[in-house]
Design a protein around this motif. Sequence first.
Motif, short mmCIF file in Angstrom:
data_model
loop_
_atom_site.label_atom_id
_atom_site.label_comp_id
_atom_site.label_asym_id
_atom_site.label_seq_id
_atom_site.Cartn_x
_atom_site.Cartn_y
_atom_site.Cartn_z
N UNK A 85 0.83 -1.20 0.00
CA UNK A 85 0.00 0.00 0.00
C UNK A 85 0.86 1.26 0.00
N UNK A 86 1.93 1.26 0.78
CA UNK A 86 2.83 2.44 0.80
C UNK A 86 3.48 2.65 -0.56
N UNK A 87 3.92 1.56 -1.20
CA UNK A 87 4.51 1.66 -2.53
C UNK A 87 3.52 2.23 -3.53
N UNK A 88 2.30 1.74 -3.47
CA UNK A 88 1.27 2.21 -4.39
C UNK A 88 0.92 3.68 -4.13
N UNK A 89 0.96 4.07 -2.85
CA UNK A 89 0.66 5.46 -2.51
C UNK A 89 1.67 6.40 -3.16
N UNK A 90 2.94 6.03 -3.12
CA UNK A 90 3.99 6.85 -3.73
C UNK A 90 3.82 6.91 -5.25
N UNK A 91 3.49 5.75 -5.85
CA UNK A 91 3.35 5.70 -7.30
C UNK A 91 2.10 6.42 -7.79
N UNK A 127 0.43 8.99 -6.38
CA UNK A 127 0.20 10.23 -5.64
C UNK A 127 -0.66 11.22 -6.44
N UNK A 128 -0.49 11.26 -7.74
CA UNK A 128 -1.24 12.20 -8.58
C UNK A 128 -2.63 11.70 -8.92
N UNK A 129 -2.92 10.46 -8.71
CA UNK A 129 -4.22 9.89 -9.08
C UNK A 129 -5.03 9.61 -7.82
N UNK A 130 -5.65 10.65 -7.29
CA UNK A 130 -6.29 10.59 -5.98
C UNK A 130 -7.41 9.56 -5.91
N UNK A 131 -8.21 9.43 -6.92
CA UNK A 131 -9.32 8.49 -6.85
C UNK A 131 -8.83 7.06 -6.76
N UNK A 132 -7.84 6.71 -7.54
CA UNK A 132 -7.30 5.36 -7.48
C UNK A 132 -6.68 5.09 -6.11
N UNK A 133 -6.02 6.12 -5.60
CA UNK A 133 -5.39 5.96 -4.27
C UNK A 133 -6.45 5.72 -3.21
N UNK A 162 -9.39 4.43 -3.62
CA UNK A 162 -9.95 3.10 -3.83
C UNK A 162 -9.03 2.02 -3.25
N UNK A 163 -7.72 2.19 -3.47
CA UNK A 163 -6.76 1.22 -2.92
C UNK A 163 -6.81 1.22 -1.40
#
Length: 165
Positions: free
Chosen positions: A72-78, A80-86, A88-89
């Motif tokens: 989850x932390x890795x995905x958050x960094x990747x 960061x610009x796509x708030x909706x996807x973040x 959802x994750x």
Amino acid sequence: MPMLFLPADTSKMMQSKKKRLDFLTKNYMEGSQQKLEQLWNNQYSQRQKLTEQYSQQVSSARQQWETEAQRAEDQEEQLNNLMRQQQKIFQQLKVAHKQKLKTVKELYKQYIKNIEEMDRSHETFLQGAQQELKKDMASLQKKILADMKQQEMAGVRESLQSMLF
């Protein structure tokens, strides 16, 4: 004159009774000690096995949880610009974490239940063993009393014979 030998015979008879009593008591105590040690070892190994199983299950769940948290932390960094996807994750992870926490809680409840059941089982077994030990002690006491009575009767016969002849 035969009366002078009576105290020595009585002393020997008492020593013989004492040796016999010591021998029977020692054998009984050793047997009882072995039974109790075996019972203790069995209970200890059962508890240890259950605790190890529980620890492995919790460790596995915790490891999965930590792996997912790292992802989850890795995905958050990747993302960061796509708030909706973040979002959802994070929502998916929240559900997964709740499920893992629920799993851990259920494992804990099952562990406690198993421990309580094992305690009841062991208590029942110990009560049975205690009853068996009481029976063994009563039997031993009867044997000792019968042996003492037989030895006393033999001593009385010997004394009467020595007095008569």
